[in-house]
Design a protein around this motif. Structure first.
Motif, PDB file in Angstrom:
ATOM      1  N   VAL A 117       0.865  -1.177   0.000  1.00 15.82           N
ATOM      2  CA  VAL A 117       0.000   0.000   0.000  1.00 15.82           C
ATOM      3  C   VAL A 117       0.901   1.227   0.000  1.00 15.82           C
ATOM      4  O   VAL A 117       2.107   1.130   0.243  1.00 15.82           O
ATOM      5  CB  VAL A 117      -0.942   0.030   1.225  1.00 15.82           C
ATOM      6  CG1 VAL A 117      -1.947  -1.098   1.164  1.00 15.82           C
ATOM      7  CG2 VAL A 117      -0.138  -0.026   2.533  1.00 15.82           C
ATOM      8  N   THR A 118       0.319   2.381  -0.286  1.00 11.28           N
ATOM      9  CA  THR A 118       1.083   3.628  -0.254  1.00 11.28           C
ATOM     10  C   THR A 118       0.451   4.582   0.748  1.00 11.28           C
ATOM     11  O   THR A 118      -0.768   4.591   0.945  1.00 11.28           O
ATOM     12  CB  THR A 118       1.128   4.296  -1.638  1.00 11.28           C
ATOM     13  OG1 THR A 118      -0.204   4.582  -2.064  1.00 11.28           O
ATOM     14  CG2 THR A 118       1.804   3.401  -2.652  1.00 11.28           C
ATOM     15  N   SER A 119       1.301   5.379   1.374  1.00  9.79           N
ATOM     16  CA  SER A 119       0.836   6.379   2.331  1.00  9.79           C
ATOM     17  C   SER A 119       1.530   7.705   2.042  1.00  9.79           C
ATOM     18  O   SER A 119       2.672   7.732   1.575  1.00  9.79           O
ATOM     19  CB  SER A 119       1.141   5.947   3.771  1.00  9.79           C
ATOM     20  OG  SER A 119       0.425   4.778   4.109  1.00  9.79           O
ATOM     21  N   THR A 120       0.836   8.796   2.312  1.00 11.93           N
ATOM     22  CA  THR A 120       1.396  10.131   2.204  1.00 11.93           C
ATOM     23  C   THR A 120       1.047  10.881   3.486  1.00 11.93           C
ATOM     24  O   THR A 120       0.437  10.311   4.399  1.00 11.93           O
ATOM     25  CB  THR A 120       0.821  10.893   0.996  1.00 11.93           C
ATOM     26  OG1 THR A 120      -0.573  11.164   1.242  1.00 11.93           O
ATOM     27  CG2 THR A 120       0.956  10.069  -0.285  1.00 11.93           C
ATOM     28  N   TRP A 121       1.390  12.146   3.546  1.00  9.12           N
ATOM     29  CA  TRP A 121       1.004  12.919   4.725  1.00  9.12           C
ATOM     30  C   TRP A 121      -0.507  13.093   4.790  1.00  9.12           C
ATOM     31  O   TRP A 121      -1.069  13.328   5.856  1.00  9.12           O
ATOM     32  CB  TRP A 121       1.693  14.281   4.724  1.00  9.12           C
ATOM     33  CG  TRP A 121       1.206  15.247   3.686  1.00  9.12           C
ATOM     34  CD1 TRP A 121       1.708  15.431   2.440  1.00  9.12           C
ATOM     35  CD2 TRP A 121       0.119  16.177   3.817  1.00  9.12           C
ATOM     36  NE1 TRP A 121       1.008  16.413   1.774  1.00  9.12           N
ATOM     37  CE2 TRP A 121       0.027  16.899   2.593  1.00  9.12           C
ATOM     38  CE3 TRP A 121      -0.786  16.488   4.833  1.00  9.12           C
ATOM     39  CZ2 TRP A 121      -0.921  17.887   2.371  1.00  9.12           C
ATOM     40  CZ3 TRP A 121      -1.735  17.480   4.611  1.00  9.12           C
ATOM     41  CH2 TRP A 121      -1.794  18.162   3.400  1.00  9.12           C
ATOM     42  N   ARG A 204       5.894   4.731   1.920  1.00  3.43           N
ATOM     43  CA  ARG A 204       5.558   6.104   2.312  1.00  3.43           C
ATOM     44  C   ARG A 204       6.146   7.083   1.301  1.00  3.43           C
ATOM     45  O   ARG A 204       7.361   7.144   1.115  1.00  3.43           O
ATOM     46  CB  ARG A 204       6.100   6.421   3.707  1.00  3.43           C
ATOM     47  CG  ARG A 204       5.689   7.803   4.209  1.00  3.43           C
ATOM     48  CD  ARG A 204       6.259   8.077   5.587  1.00  3.43           C
ATOM     49  NE  ARG A 204       5.732   7.163   6.569  1.00  3.43           N
ATOM     50  CZ  ARG A 204       4.554   7.303   7.180  1.00  3.43           C
ATOM     51  NH1 ARG A 204       3.788   8.331   6.893  1.00  3.43           N
ATOM     52  NH2 ARG A 204       4.137   6.421   8.057  1.00  3.43           N
ATOM     53  N   ARG A 205       5.290   7.832   0.656  1.00  2.00           N
ATOM     54  CA  ARG A 205       5.731   8.826  -0.319  1.00  2.00           C
ATOM     55  C   ARG A 205       5.932  10.163   0.389  1.00  2.00           C
ATOM     56  O   ARG A 205       4.967  10.770   0.863  1.00  2.00           O
ATOM     57  CB  ARG A 205       4.688   8.983  -1.428  1.00  2.00           C
ATOM     58  CG  ARG A 205       4.297   7.670  -2.105  1.00  2.00           C
ATOM     59  CD  ARG A 205       5.389   7.166  -3.035  1.00  2.00           C
ATOM     60  NE  ARG A 205       5.028   5.907  -3.639  1.00  2.00           N
ATOM     61  CZ  ARG A 205       4.314   5.774  -4.747  1.00  2.00           C
ATOM     62  NH1 ARG A 205       3.855   6.861  -5.358  1.00  2.00           N
ATOM     63  NH2 ARG A 205       4.054   4.574  -5.241  1.00  2.00           N
ATOM     64  N   ASP A 451       1.890  16.551  12.543  1.00  2.00           N
ATOM     65  CA  ASP A 451       1.703  15.580  13.622  1.00  2.00           C
ATOM     66  C   ASP A 451       0.416  15.826  14.400  1.00  2.00           C
ATOM     67  O   ASP A 451       0.020  14.983  15.218  1.00  2.00           O
ATOM     68  CB  ASP A 451       2.904  15.607  14.570  1.00  2.00           C
ATOM     69  CG  ASP A 451       4.138  15.004  13.928  1.00  2.00           C
ATOM     70  OD1 ASP A 451       3.978  14.139  13.050  1.00  2.00           O
ATOM     71  OD2 ASP A 451       5.257  15.396  14.295  1.00  2.00           O
ATOM     72  N   GLN A 452      -0.230  16.973  14.186  1.00  2.00           N
ATOM     73  CA  GLN A 452      -1.514  17.231  14.840  1.00  2.00           C
ATOM     74  C   GLN A 452      -2.681  16.545  14.127  1.00  2.00           C
ATOM     75  O   GLN A 452      -3.800  16.553  14.642  1.00  2.00           O
ATOM     76  CB  GLN A 452      -1.783  18.740  14.892  1.00  2.00           C
ATOM     77  CG  GLN A 452      -0.794  19.516  15.736  1.00  2.00           C
ATOM     78  CD  GLN A 452      -1.130  20.996  15.768  1.00  2.00           C
ATOM     79  OE1 GLN A 452      -2.098  21.417  16.399  1.00  2.00           O
ATOM     80  NE2 GLN A 452      -0.338  21.787  15.067  1.00  2.00           N
ATOM     81  N   MET A 453      -2.418  15.972  12.971  1.00  2.00           N
ATOM     82  CA  MET A 453      -3.513  15.348  12.220  1.00  2.00           C
ATOM     83  C   MET A 453      -4.179  14.233  13.016  1.00  2.00           C
ATOM     84  O   MET A 453      -5.374  13.968  12.845  1.00  2.00           O
ATOM     85  CB  MET A 453      -2.994  14.807  10.888  1.00  2.00           C
ATOM     86  CG  MET A 453      -2.550  15.892   9.919  1.00  2.00           C
ATOM     87  SD  MET A 453      -1.920  15.255   8.355  1.00  2.00           S
ATOM     88  CE  MET A 453      -3.431  14.678   7.588  1.00  2.00           C
ATOM     89  N   GLU A 454      -3.414  13.578  13.874  1.00  2.00           N
ATOM     90  CA  GLU A 454      -3.964  12.491  14.678  1.00  2.00           C
ATOM     91  C   GLU A 454      -4.578  12.995  15.982  1.00  2.00           C
ATOM     92  O   GLU A 454      -5.037  12.191  16.789  1.00  2.00           O
ATOM     93  CB  GLU A 454      -2.866  11.478  14.983  1.00  2.00           C
ATOM     94  CG  GLU A 454      -2.277  10.822  13.739  1.00  2.00           C
ATOM     95  CD  GLU A 454      -1.143   9.875  14.066  1.00  2.00           C
ATOM     96  OE1 GLU A 454      -0.835   9.714  15.258  1.00  2.00           O
ATOM     97  OE2 GLU A 454      -0.569   9.303  13.128  1.00  2.00           O
ATOM     98  N   HIS A 455      -4.578  14.314  16.177  1.00  2.00           N
ATOM     99  CA  HIS A 455      -5.100  14.890  17.420  1.00  2.00           C
ATOM    100  C   HIS A 455      -6.052  16.038  17.085  1.00  2.00           C
ATOM    101  O   HIS A 455      -5.685  17.211  17.143  1.00  2.00           O
ATOM    102  CB  HIS A 455      -3.936  15.375  18.290  1.00  2.00           C
ATOM    103  CG  HIS A 455      -2.989  14.287  18.669  1.00  2.00           C
ATOM    104  ND1 HIS A 455      -3.194  13.448  19.749  1.00  2.00           N
ATOM    105  CD2 HIS A 455      -1.847  13.870  18.085  1.00  2.00           C
ATOM    106  CE1 HIS A 455      -2.202  12.571  19.817  1.00  2.00           C
ATOM    107  NE2 HIS A 455      -1.370  12.808  18.826  1.00  2.00           N
ATOM    108  N   PRO A 456      -7.287  15.714  16.708  1.00  2.00           N
ATOM    109  CA  PRO A 456      -8.229  16.739  16.245  1.00  2.00           C
ATOM    110  C   PRO A 456      -8.542  17.804  17.285  1.00  2.00           C
ATOM    111  O   PRO A 456      -8.873  18.931  16.923  1.00  2.00           O
ATOM    112  CB  PRO A 456      -9.478  15.929  15.875  1.00  2.00           C
ATOM    113  CG  PRO A 456      -9.325  14.605  16.565  1.00  2.00           C
ATOM    114  CD  PRO A 456      -7.852  14.355  16.653  1.00  2.00           C
ATOM    115  N   ALA A 457      -8.424  17.467  18.575  1.00  2.00           N
ATOM    116  CA  ALA A 457      -8.688  18.483  19.599  1.00  2.00           C
ATOM    117  C   ALA A 457      -7.672  19.604  19.517  1.00  2.00           C
ATOM    118  O   ALA A 457      -7.972  20.762  19.818  1.00  2.00           O
ATOM    119  CB  ALA A 457      -8.650  17.849  20.991  1.00  2.00           C
ATOM    120  N   ALA A 458      -6.466  19.267  19.103  1.00  2.00           N
ATOM    121  CA  ALA A 458      -5.417  20.276  18.947  1.00  2.00           C
ATOM    122  C   ALA A 458      -5.501  20.949  17.587  1.00  2.00           C
ATOM    123  O   ALA A 458      -5.277  22.150  17.451  1.00  2.00           O
ATOM    124  CB  ALA A 458      -4.042  19.632  19.128  1.00  2.00           C
ATOM    125  N   ALA A 459      -5.823  20.171  16.555  1.00  6.17           N
ATOM    126  CA  ALA A 459      -5.828  20.712  15.190  1.00  6.17           C
ATOM    127  C   ALA A 459      -6.965  21.697  14.964  1.00  6.17           C
ATOM    128  O   ALA A 459      -6.819  22.669  14.227  1.00  6.17           O
ATOM    129  CB  ALA A 459      -5.915  19.570  14.187  1.00  6.17           C
TER     130      ALA A 459
END
Length: 731
Positions: A117-121, A204-205, A451-459
Motif C-alpha cells: 500500500v502507499t501512504s502520504t502525509w 511512504r511517499r 503531527d496534529q492530524m492524529e489529534h483533532p482536539a489540537a488541530a
C-alpha cells in the motif's frame, strides 16, 4: 538460521523510523531477525532505544541506500532478505506472512513478490493496484519470461524478498542507489519468481517539496535506467516488450507533467526519443492509448508541436480557473491590485520585515534578531508588522506597518528579508530573491504541524494543505537543539535549511549581568532577599478558556511571606479573560501576564513552576531549579500528543498534586541533588545551541551571507556561564 532477515536501512527521515521499529517491537517474530543499518545519529539513537534483539549497524550520515543495504545484508544470517527503507512501514503481521511463504519455497526461487500500500502525509494505506497481477500469477513458481506482466508491479525493493544466496551472487548488479533499477533487475536476473497476493509493505511517499530538487542529470538518468534494463532483456521478446512500454510511459509522463526548464526538457526529449527508436522492436505491438506517445517520441519535429499543444491546454485551464474564482476575488480586488503592483517592483536588499506572535509587537526571536541586525548590519532597515491595537505598546521610534494598509502590502512585496516566529498570511507571495526566516517560538514538547492530524482536539479543523503551502516559503528554520531540528523536519516537511544556531531570544540568559538581574527585580517590585517563583502554565486545547489548576492564594500562604509568586498566563488569553484579574497585588501574588519580555521574568525568578509550557526549555539555559506541575499529564498527552515522556525525562522535580507542589517548594526538594541531576541532563539535551551568540550566528548567516564554517562556534553546555541568580546578583 532465521528464515527471514528484515534489513531496515537509511536515515530517520522525518522521524518515520520510530513508527517502523515500534511496529516491529510490538509483533516480534521467532523466525526472523531485525537489522538496522542506521544512517546518521538520529537513526542510530532511535534504533538503539528499541528492542535489545535488534542489531544496530551505525553508518555515517550521507551513506547511500545501496551501501546501507549492503552493510545490513553482510550482517544478515537469514535465508531470505527483506530490505525495508527507514521511511516506510510494515503492516501488522507482514514479516510473519513473508517468512511463512518464503519457508515453503525451494532454492530455485530467487524472488518472492507481494503486494503493498502507499501512504502520504494526507492518506494512508491506499491500494497499489497491483494485486490483480499477483493474483494472475497465483502460487506458481515461474521464470519472468513466462510472467513478464510482473514487471508492471511498482519497482520497489520493499515489495519483494530476495533469497540471500541470490542477493550475494548478484550484489554488484543490484547494488545501486537507483531503487527502481535495482527492483527491476531483481526480476531480470531471477531464475524463478514466486508471488504472495497479500499486502506486506507500506510505501511512504514523502512530499516532493521536502526533497532536494531533481537535478538535470537525474532526469537524464531515467533514460539510462531503462536502456540498461532493456539491454538485459534484448534477447527476451516478451520481457523486452513490457519493459519498452514501461519506459515510454514513464518518459512521456516525466516530460508532460514535471516542471522541466526548457533546456532540460529539450535535452530530455532528445534522449528519450533516441531511446524509443533504438529499443523499439519492429513487430512490437502498440497498445491502445500509446499511439500518441510513440508519435510524440518518434516523429521529427514532435517536440515543438507537443510543447505548443501543452501551452494551449494550460492556457485554457488557466482561463477556466480564473473565471471560477473571479467572483471570490472581487472583494479583495483593490488589495490585490496594490500588492501585485508592488510585486512588480525590484526587491529592496536593504529592507527587512519582522513580525511575532500574529503581529502582536516586538518580541521573541525576531526581536533579538532585529536588535543584533541593528548592531551588525545597520544598512538593513527593519519594519515591524503590528496590529493597530498594539501600536501604542511599541518602543519609541519603531518603524511599523499595520496589516491591510497600503504600506503593509508594499513592504511585504519588496522586502528582501521576512522574519516571523509564526507564519505570514497565505496571501503573501514568496519572491524568488526574497528570504523567509522562520524562527519558531519554542521547543516542541507537544505535537506540531502535520503531527496534529492524529489529534483533532489540537488541530481544530486546521487546513494542513494551506499550512504546508506556507511552510514551503521558508528558506531557513531556526533551532535551539537537535530535538527541535528533527521534530520540525517531521512536522513541517519542506526544503528549508535548518539553522542549528540556538534561539536568539535566549542570548540574554548568558549576557545579562548582576545589575541587569537587580534592575528587572526592581521593576517588578521584588524586594532583595525574597524568593521569586515564576508560575507559567500553558494552554489546554481541550479547554475553552483558562482554568487555573492551582489555588494560588492558598499556595502563596503555604510558601510564606518570603516568597512572591509571579503568575504568567498563556498569551492565548487576553487580560479581560484572565482569572487573575481579581487578584489583589499583595506583593506575594503578582499577575505578570501582560509583562514583556518574558525573558525578564525568567531572569527575575529563583525558580520556575510550569506544566508543559516550552518556557521550561528556555529557563533551563539559566541552570536554575524547575518544578513541573503535571496534574493532568495523561489527558494532555492524549489530547494534544507529545514527542517525549516528560514524566520520564523532567527538568527537575515533578508534582502531581498541589500538596506535592507545596511540599517540594517548602522543603529543599526543589533544588536537591536529584533535581540538579535531572536539570543537567535536560540542559544538555535541550539547551544544546543556546550559548549567548545565537542572534549573531543567525544575522551573519542569513543577512550577511556568511558561511556556516565562519560563524562563532557553539560553546559546550559545560563551559557556559549563565546570568547570575538573584541570590548571586544581590551579594
Amino acid at each position: 538460521m532465521p528464515e527471514l532477515s528484515v534489513i531496515v536501512h537509511g536515515p530517520n527521515t522525518q522521524g518515520h523510523l520510530t513508527e517502523l521499529l515500534d511496529s516491529l517491537d510490538a509483533h516480534p517474530l521467532p523466525d526472523a531477525e531485525v537489522i538496522v543499518a542506521a544512517v546518521g545519529d538520529w537513526a542510530r539513537e532511535t534504533a538503539e532505544a528499541h528492542s535489545p534483539e535488534t542489531v544496530v549497524l551505525p553508518l555515517p550520515a550521507g551513506t547511500g541506500d545501496a551501501a546501507a543495504r549492503a552493510a545490513g545484508a553482510a550482517r544478515a544470517s537469514g535465508r531470505w532478505l527483506h530490505f525495508v527503507h527507514a521511511k516506510d512501514g510494515l503492516p501488522v503481521g507482514a514479516p510473519r506472512m513473508v517468512a511463512e511463504r518464503a519457508a515453503e519455497l525451494p532454492d530455485e526461487v530467487d524472488v518472492l513478490l507481494f503486494d503493498h500500500v502507499t501512504s502520504t502525509w494526507q492518506t494512508s494505506g491506499r491500494p497499489s493496484g497491483g494485486g490483480h497481477l499477483l493474483a494472475r500469477a497465483g502460487r506458481a513458481e515461474l521464470p519472468l519470461d513466462e510472467a513478464p506482466h510482473l514487471l508492471r508491479l511498482a519497482p520497489l525493493l520493499g515489495n519483494r524478498a530476495l533469497r540471500a544466496g541470490f542477493w550475494r551472487a548478484h550484489q554488484e548488479r543490484l547494488g545501486t542507489d537507483d531503487e527502481p533499477r535495482a527492483a527491476y533487475a531483481t526480476l531480470l536476473h531471477a531464475g524463478r519468481i514466486a508471488c504472495l497476493n497479500q499486502v506486506a509493505y507500506d510505501d511512504r511517499r514523502l512530499r516532493a517539496e521536502s526533497l532536494p530538487p531533481v537535478a538535470p542529470e537525474d532526469r537524464y538518468a531515467l533514460v539510462d535506467r531503462y536502456e540498461t534494463l532493456l539491454s538485459l532483456a534484448k534477447d527476451r521478446p516478451a520481457t523486452r516488450a513490457v519493459l519498452y512500454d514501461l519506459m515510454v510511459r514513464e518518459l512521456l509522463r516525466t516530460f508532460a507533467r514535471e516542471p522541466l526548464p526548457e533546456p532540460v526538457a529539450r535535452e530530455f526529449f532528445r534522449r528519450a526519443s533516441l531511446a524509443a527508436v533504438r529499443w523499439r522492436a519492429p513487430d512490437h505491438h502498440r497498445p491502445a492509448g500509446l499511439e500518441g506517445v510513440r508519435r510524440a517520441l518518434l516523429e521529427e519535429g514532435a517536440y515543438t508541436r507537443y510543447r505548443a499543444f501543452q501551452v494551449a491546454n494550460r492556457t485554457r485551464r488557466t482561463a477556466k480557473a480564473t473565471l471560477r474564482t473571479g467572483r471570490r476575488r472581487l472583494g479583495a480586488q483593490l488589495r490585490d491590485h496594490q500588492y501585485r503592483r508592488a510585486l512588480g517592483r525590484p526587491v529592496d536588499p536593504h529592507l527587512a520585515v519582522f513580525a511575532a506572535y500574529w503581529d502582536r509587537g516586538v518580541a521573541c526571536n525576531p526581536a533579538a534578531i532585529a536588535a543584533k541586525l541593528a548592531e551588525l548590519a545597520p544598512h538593513i532597515h527593519p519594519v515591524w508588522v503590528v496590529t493597530k491595537e498594539n501600536v501604542p505598546l511599541l518602543p519609541p521610534g519603531t518603524d511599523h506597518v499595520v496589516p491591510g494598509t497600503r504600506r503593509y502590502w508594499e513592504v511585504l512585496a519588496t522586502a528582501k528579508y521576512l522574519t516571523n516566529n509564526v507564519n505570514f498570511p497565505n496571501s503573501v507571495v514568496k519572491r524568488p530573491d526574497a528570504i523567509h526566516l522562520q524562527t519558531h517560538h519554542g521547543t516542541p514538547l507537544k505535537r506540531m504541524g502535520l503531527d496534529q492530524m492524529e489529534h483533532p482536539a489540537a488541530a481544530k479543523g486546521m487546513d494542513f494543505a494551506a499550512l504546508l503551502a506556507r511552510v514551503d516559503k521558508w528558506d531557513y528554520s531556526v533551532s535551539a537543539n537537535s530535538h527541535s531540528t528533527r521534530m520540525w523536519e517531521r512536522a513541517y516537511p519542506a526544503r528549508y535549511t535548518s539553522l542549528d544556531h540556538g534561539y536568539p531570544r535566549n542570548d540574554v540568559f548568558h549576557t545579562c549581568d548582576a545589575g541587569g538581574v537587580r534592575a528587572v527585580r526592581d521593576r517588578l517590585g521584588i524586594a532583595p532577599g525574597r524568593r521569586a517563583v515564576l508560575y507559567a502554565p500553558t494552554h489546554r486545547d481541550y479547554e475553552a478558556g483558562w482554568t487555573p489548576r492551582l489555588d494560588l492564594a492558598t499556595l502563596a500562604d503555604r510558601l510564606g511571606e518570603d516568597t512572591v509568586l509571579l503568575v504568567r498566563g498563556h498569551y492565548f488569553y487576553d487580560g479581560s479573560a484572565s482569572p487573575l484579574a481579581g487578584l489583589r497585588r499583595t506583593g506575594r501574588v503578582v499577575d505578570v501576564s501582560a509583562y514583556d519580555p518574558v525573558e525578564d521574568l525568567c531572569l527575575a525568578a529563583d525558580a520556575l513552576v510550569t506544566d508543559y509550557s516550552s518556557i521550561m526549555f528556555d529557563y533551563a539555559c539559566l541552570d536554575r531549579p524547575i518544578v513541573v506541575y503535571a496534574d493532568d499529564w495523561e489527558t494532555y498527552a492524549t489530547t494534544r500528543g507529545v514527542y517525549f515522556d516528560l514524566m520520564a525525562e523532567p527538568p527537575g522535580q515533578v508534582a502531581r498534586t498541589q500538596e506535592e507542589l507545596a511540599e517540594i517548594l517548602t522543603t529543599g526538594a526543589w533544588r536537591d541533588e536529584g533535581a540538579t541531576k535531572a536539570r543537567a541532563a535536560f540542559r544538555r539535551r535541550f539547551c544544546e545551541y543556546d550559548d549567548g551568540r545565537a542572534a549573531e550566528r543567525v544575522v551573519r548567516r542569513v543577512f550577511l551571507g556568511e558561511s556556516e564554517e565562519s560563524l562563532p562556534p557553539v560553546v559546550p553546555v559545560e563551559e557556559r556561564t549563565p546570568a547570575p541568580t538573584p541570590e548571586e546578583a544581590a551579594s
